[in-house]
Structure formats: C-alpha cells, structure tokens
Design an enzyme around this catalytic site. Sequence first.
Site: not given
Length: 199
Positions: A32-33
């Site tokens: 993810g981020c």
Amino acid sequence: MKKIILILLAVLAINSANAQGKKTEKATFGMGCFWCTEAIFQKLKGVVSVKSGYEGGQLEKPTYEEVCTGLTGHAEVLEITYNPMEITYSDLLEVFWKSHDPTTLNRQGADSGTQYRSVIFYHTPEQKALAEKYKTDLNKTNAYGKKVVTAIESAKPFYVAENYHQNYYLKNGNAPYCRLVILPKLEKLEKVFKAKLKN
C-alpha cells in the site's frame, strides 16, 4: 607463545564480529501507501535504513505522478536495509504480513490501483522460499478468512521516490493523515511487536 596465540585469536574474533556487524541485506515490500508503511519498519531493531520508492514497472525513473496513474506497472515499495544478526528476514516477513491486508487485490484501505498492490520482491532464493512458505501456511490455515493474494516476484530495478516521500511520518507526524492513518498502525506495531522495536 600461548600469549601470542591468545592475542591473535582475540584479534580474529574482533575482526569477525566487526565483519558480521557490517554485513547488511535488503528486503523489498509493497503493502500500500509507502507513507504508512515506512514508519513501521523504521522502528524495528536491526533495520538500518528504509527508502520509499517504486519497483516492478516498465518505465525507467518514474515520478510519483506517473506511478499514481497506475499505468507504469510500478508498486509503491519500501527497500529495507537490515542487519540479519539483529533481525531476520522471517521477522520482517511477519511484520509485513501483519501490518497490511494481503487479501485485497490492488487495494489497501481507501487506496486502490496496481501501485498499492501487496507484493514481495525477493533478492535471494532463500527469501523467495521463506515468502512462499509463509504465504502457503497463511492460506492453509485460512489465517485471514480470505485467500492471500500477495505477489512474490524477483527483485526488479528499484527507483528511490522523491525526497518529500522519505521519512514522511517523521517529518509530518502532526498532519491529519499521519494521526488518523499512520499512528494507529504504529500503535498496533507497539502492541504486537514490542520486543522487536528500537528503544
């Protein structure tokens, strides 16, 4: 003569310890981020450095804006340099699996797109074997109630992200995003992996 031998053995032991202490290895994870996940690995004992960047795409030296289109094929990843005498690759994998949702394809929370996929880029055959075994065991025991979809791929060229992405939480800890999204992940880390954290 015995004294000389003992001195030589002591010098060899010190040199060996220094050589082992300086030896580092790399682990590369996409989960993810990278703003959210960088702060997690920075807190672990034995982790020397964490760089946010891009890996797994076709374009050379992509920018954040290009990766955000989802068209370059890159994932947002962390390149983690660690000392295997202090933390093992298995330990890093455990933190990886428990710090994101590896059952959602190309999505983490509100972030969606191939750049947010769950992926392990392995650097050695041993890393590949460990990652595949861990994933198989998670699916066999139905640990998440859903199938783990994390991709396990050979390391590709890694491109360091722009400076403003590095140490994001350390520089922006009071920003609303950091307090609402990153802080709860760090609090979970402190509960689950307390023994593995730096003082």
